[in-house]
Structure formats: C-alpha cells, structure tokens
Design a protein around this motif. Structure first.
Motif, mmCIF file in Angstrom:
data_model
loop_
_atom_site.group_PDB
_atom_site.id
_atom_site.type_symbol
_atom_site.label_atom_id
_atom_site.label_comp_id
_atom_site.label_asym_id
_atom_site.label_seq_id
_atom_site.Cartn_x
_atom_site.Cartn_y
_atom_site.Cartn_z
ATOM 1 N N ASP A 281 -3.772 -3.107 1.243
ATOM 2 C CA ASP A 281 -5.197 -2.823 1.432
ATOM 3 C C ASP A 281 -5.525 -1.337 1.323
ATOM 4 O OD1 ASP A 281 -5.478 -5.496 1.771
ATOM 5 O OD2 ASP A 281 -6.159 -5.411 3.848
ATOM 6 N N GLN A 282 -4.666 -0.486 1.873
ATOM 7 C CA GLN A 282 -4.929 0.947 1.824
ATOM 8 C C GLN A 282 -4.983 1.448 0.385
ATOM 9 O OE1 GLN A 282 -5.858 2.874 4.356
ATOM 10 N NE2 GLN A 282 -6.155 4.525 2.890
ATOM 11 N N SER A 283 -4.092 0.926 -0.451
ATOM 12 C CA SER A 283 -4.081 1.321 -1.866
ATOM 13 C C SER A 283 -5.344 0.845 -2.571
ATOM 14 C CB SER A 283 -2.849 0.749 -2.570
ATOM 15 O OG SER A 283 -1.675 1.246 -1.990
ATOM 16 N N ILE A 284 -5.808 -0.342 -2.216
ATOM 17 C CA ILE A 284 -7.042 -0.856 -2.818
ATOM 18 C C ILE A 284 -8.224 0.008 -2.401
ATOM 19 C CG2 ILE A 284 -8.647 -2.810 -2.918
ATOM 20 C CD1 ILE A 284 -6.172 -4.658 -2.529
ATOM 21 N N VAL A 285 -8.293 0.363 -1.117
ATOM 22 C CA VAL A 285 -9.385 1.223 -0.634
ATOM 23 C C VAL A 285 -9.334 2.570 -1.351
ATOM 24 C CG1 VAL A 285 -10.292 2.470 1.371
ATOM 25 C CG2 VAL A 285 -9.618 0.063 1.599
ATOM 26 N N GLU A 286 -8.144 3.106 -1.574
ATOM 27 C CA GLU A 286 -8.021 4.379 -2.296
ATOM 28 C C GLU A 286 -8.564 4.253 -3.723
ATOM 29 O OE1 GLU A 286 -4.021 5.898 -1.959
ATOM 30 O OE2 GLU A 286 -4.116 5.792 0.231
ATOM 31 N N LEU A 287 -8.347 3.099 -4.361
ATOM 32 C CA LEU A 287 -8.923 2.878 -5.692
ATOM 33 C C LEU A 287 -10.449 2.915 -5.639
ATOM 34 C CD1 LEU A 287 -6.642 0.023 -7.133
ATOM 35 C CD2 LEU A 287 -6.665 2.444 -7.801
ATOM 36 N N TYR A 288 -11.026 2.307 -4.607
ATOM 37 C CA TYR A 288 -12.489 2.364 -4.444
ATOM 38 C C TYR A 288 -12.944 3.815 -4.262
ATOM 39 C CZ TYR A 288 -13.243 -2.686 -3.997
ATOM 40 O OH TYR A 288 -13.330 -4.035 -4.233
ATOM 41 N N LEU A 289 -12.222 4.548 -3.449
ATOM 42 C CA LEU A 289 -12.586 5.945 -3.189
ATOM 43 C C LEU A 289 -12.510 6.788 -4.460
ATOM 44 C CD1 LEU A 289 -10.820 6.453 0.263
ATOM 45 C CD2 LEU A 289 -13.279 6.180 -0.160
ATOM 46 N N LYS A 290 -11.592 6.452 -5.349
ATOM 47 C CA LYS A 290 -11.457 7.156 -6.631
ATOM 48 C C LYS A 290 -12.433 6.614 -7.677
ATOM 49 C CE LYS A 290 -6.521 7.985 -6.021
ATOM 50 N NZ LYS A 290 -5.175 7.582 -6.461
ATOM 51 N N ARG A 291 -13.195 5.565 -7.289
ATOM 52 C CA ARG A 291 -14.150 4.893 -8.191
ATOM 53 C C ARG A 291 -13.437 4.269 -9.386
ATOM 54 N NH1 ARG A 291 -17.394 3.341 -5.109
ATOM 55 N NH2 ARG A 291 -18.991 2.975 -6.660
ATOM 56 N N ASP A 292 -12.241 3.746 -9.131
ATOM 57 C CA ASP A 292 -11.442 3.078 -10.150
ATOM 58 C C ASP A 292 -11.815 1.594 -10.147
ATOM 59 O OD1 ASP A 292 -9.444 1.765 -11.629
ATOM 60 O OD2 ASP A 292 -7.882 3.151 -10.941
ATOM 61 N N LYS B 233 -11.510 0.001 8.119
ATOM 62 C CA LYS B 233 -10.184 -0.005 8.735
ATOM 63 C C LYS B 233 -9.406 -1.231 8.281
ATOM 64 C CE LYS B 233 -11.599 2.515 12.832
ATOM 65 N NZ LYS B 233 -11.826 2.470 14.269
ATOM 66 N N SER B 234 -10.132 -2.350 8.097
ATOM 67 C CA SER B 234 -9.511 -3.585 7.626
ATOM 68 C C SER B 234 -10.311 -4.079 6.423
ATOM 69 C CB SER B 234 -9.518 -4.643 8.733
ATOM 70 O OG SER B 234 -9.195 -5.909 8.197
ATOM 71 N N LEU B 235 -9.709 -4.017 5.255
ATOM 72 C CA LEU B 235 -10.399 -4.465 4.041
ATOM 73 C C LEU B 235 -10.714 -5.954 4.125
ATOM 74 C CD1 LEU B 235 -11.497 -3.789 1.223
ATOM 75 C CD2 LEU B 235 -9.214 -4.266 0.320
ATOM 76 N N LYS B 236 -9.792 -6.742 4.643
ATOM 77 C CA LYS B 236 -10.012 -8.187 4.759
ATOM 78 C C LYS B 236 -11.221 -8.482 5.642
ATOM 79 C CE LYS B 236 -7.688 -12.517 5.924
ATOM 80 N NZ LYS B 236 -6.423 -13.135 6.373
ATOM 81 N N ALA B 237 -11.307 -7.861 6.803
ATOM 82 C CA ALA B 237 -12.441 -8.080 7.699
ATOM 83 C C ALA B 237 -13.736 -7.585 7.060
ATOM 84 C CB ALA B 237 -12.205 -7.376 9.037
ATOM 85 N N PHE B 238 -13.664 -6.452 6.380
ATOM 86 C CA PHE B 238 -14.832 -5.887 5.706
ATOM 87 C C PHE B 238 -15.362 -6.851 4.647
ATOM 88 C CE2 PHE B 238 -16.691 -2.920 2.492
ATOM 89 C CZ PHE B 238 -17.668 -2.343 3.293
ATOM 90 N N LEU B 239 -14.466 -7.378 3.819
ATOM 91 C CA LEU B 239 -14.865 -8.339 2.784
ATOM 92 C C LEU B 239 -15.375 -9.633 3.410
ATOM 93 C CD1 LEU B 239 -11.962 -7.849 0.221
ATOM 94 C CD2 LEU B 239 -14.352 -7.177 -0.072
ATOM 95 N N GLY B 240 -14.724 -10.076 4.476
ATOM 96 C CA GLY B 240 -15.170 -11.290 5.163
ATOM 97 C C GLY B 240 -16.580 -11.149 5.695
ATOM 98 N N LYS B 241 -16.879 -10.005 6.288
ATOM 99 C CA LYS B 241 -18.231 -9.775 6.814
ATOM 100 C C LYS B 241 -19.246 -9.696 5.681
ATOM 101 C CE LYS B 241 -21.101 -7.167 9.940
ATOM 102 N NZ LYS B 241 -22.181 -8.050 9.701
ATOM 103 N N LEU B 242 -18.908 -9.000 4.605
ATOM 104 C CA LEU B 242 -19.832 -8.896 3.471
ATOM 105 C C LEU B 242 -20.146 -10.264 2.881
ATOM 106 C CD1 LEU B 242 -18.612 -5.755 1.482
ATOM 107 C CD2 LEU B 242 -20.700 -5.985 2.827
#
Length: 185
Positions: free
Chosen positions: A3-14, A64-73
């Motif tokens: 998840d951290q690597s995926i969030v970093e991709l978002y931060l890099k706008r990849d 903090k948690s990509l899974k929880a973030f996506l679940g809420k969205l």
C-alpha cells in the motif's frame, strides 16, 4: 505491491497507481458497492468513480490505510448513487439494513441528520469500543459494509438464525446504550 508503494505512486502522480489499486482492491471495492447497490452496472460506475476520486484526493490526503480509504470512498459513492436512484425502487439491500437499525436509531429521514451529529457518532463509537472485537467486527461488517447475515454466519460457522439472533442482540445493546446516553428518548 504494498500500500505504501501505491500511495507513493499517487503522490508522484503516476497513473500506474490506479492500475495497482485496481489490481489489489477492485474485488474488495466491488463487494462493498454490490452490498449497497446490488445492480452490477451501477456498481461498476461507482468503482470507476472511486478510482477518479482517489486520484483527485491523493494528494493532498495521504491515507494511513489505503484499503480503509478506498473502502470509505466506494461506500460513500455507492450510498450517494443509492440515494439518487432510490425513488426508482431498484435496490433492496440498504433498505433491509436501514430497517434493521430503525428501531435503535431515529426515523429514516432523521438517520442522515443524526449520523452527522457528533454526539451520535461519539456515542456509537464508544459503544463499539466497549464490545468484544468479534462482535465489533460483525457489527461493522453488517451495518457499515453491508455484508449479508448468511455470509456472516458462514464466516462464524453458525446458522443464519443464530447470526440473526446475535445481530438482534447487538442492535438491542446499541439501543440501550443510545437510550442511556440520552441520544434516544
């Protein structure tokens, strides 16, 4: 990919961030949306809207948690979709869940207003914190993620009737807690 690597991709706008999110969490998001909507075409639209929404929200939000973030969205998007087409009577999943909660939370029109009130949220969270972890997880899976009683029974290796009784006891416990907290009269 973690998840951290995926969030970093978002931060890099990849744009690979969406691909990786979809690979890891599409089934999870689909299940949440399907529990609310029960119409596959609408579920697909909500999931696609979820990928757009997460792209637009990370950054500035860093979950903090990509899974929880996506679940809420996906849950919020699905509930919005549900409300938008509810008058067409196309869905019955959330009606059943709201009916079950109706006896311990004020009327359906007041549910949204009451849930937005900080006092109710704090009271419910306090009640959830007082539950054993197994009961808390069951309650959240049923009333937040919309899981069926049948699936919860299978997960707990019990009958549907036993699970329905357990959920009724949890709802009654919540009602008692809300009454004692002055949230219900």
């Amino acid at each position: 990919m973690d998840d951290q690597s995926i969030v970093e991709l978002y931060l890099k706008r990849d744009e690979n961030a969406i691909k990786e999110s979809r690979n890891k969490y599409e089934a999870y998001c689909f299940r949440i949306a399907m529990n609310i909507l029960s119409v596959a075409e609408d579920v697909e639209e909500c999931i696609n809207d979820t990928w757009i929404s997460v792209w637009n929200r990370i950054p500035p939000i860093i979950p903090k948690s990509l899974k929880a973030f996506l679940g809420k969205l996906v849950r919020d998007i699905s509930l919005s979709r549900y409300r938008a087409v509810h008058a067409k009577k196309r869905y019955n999943g959330m009606e059943l869940i709201l009916d079950e909660l109706a006896e311990c939370i004020p009327s359906e029109q007041d549910i949204q207003k009451s849930l937005e009130q900080k006092e109710l949220s704090e009271t419910v969270n306090g009640w959830l914190d007082s539950l054993p972890q197994e009961d808390r997880v069951l309650f959240v899976k049923r009333y937040y993620y919309g899981e069926t009683v049948k699936l919860l029974a299978e997960m707990q290796s019990c009958t549907e009737n036993q699970m329905a009784q357990k959920m009724m006891k949890l709802r009654n416990s919540l009602k008692t807690h809300l009454l004692s907290g002055g949230v219900l009269e």
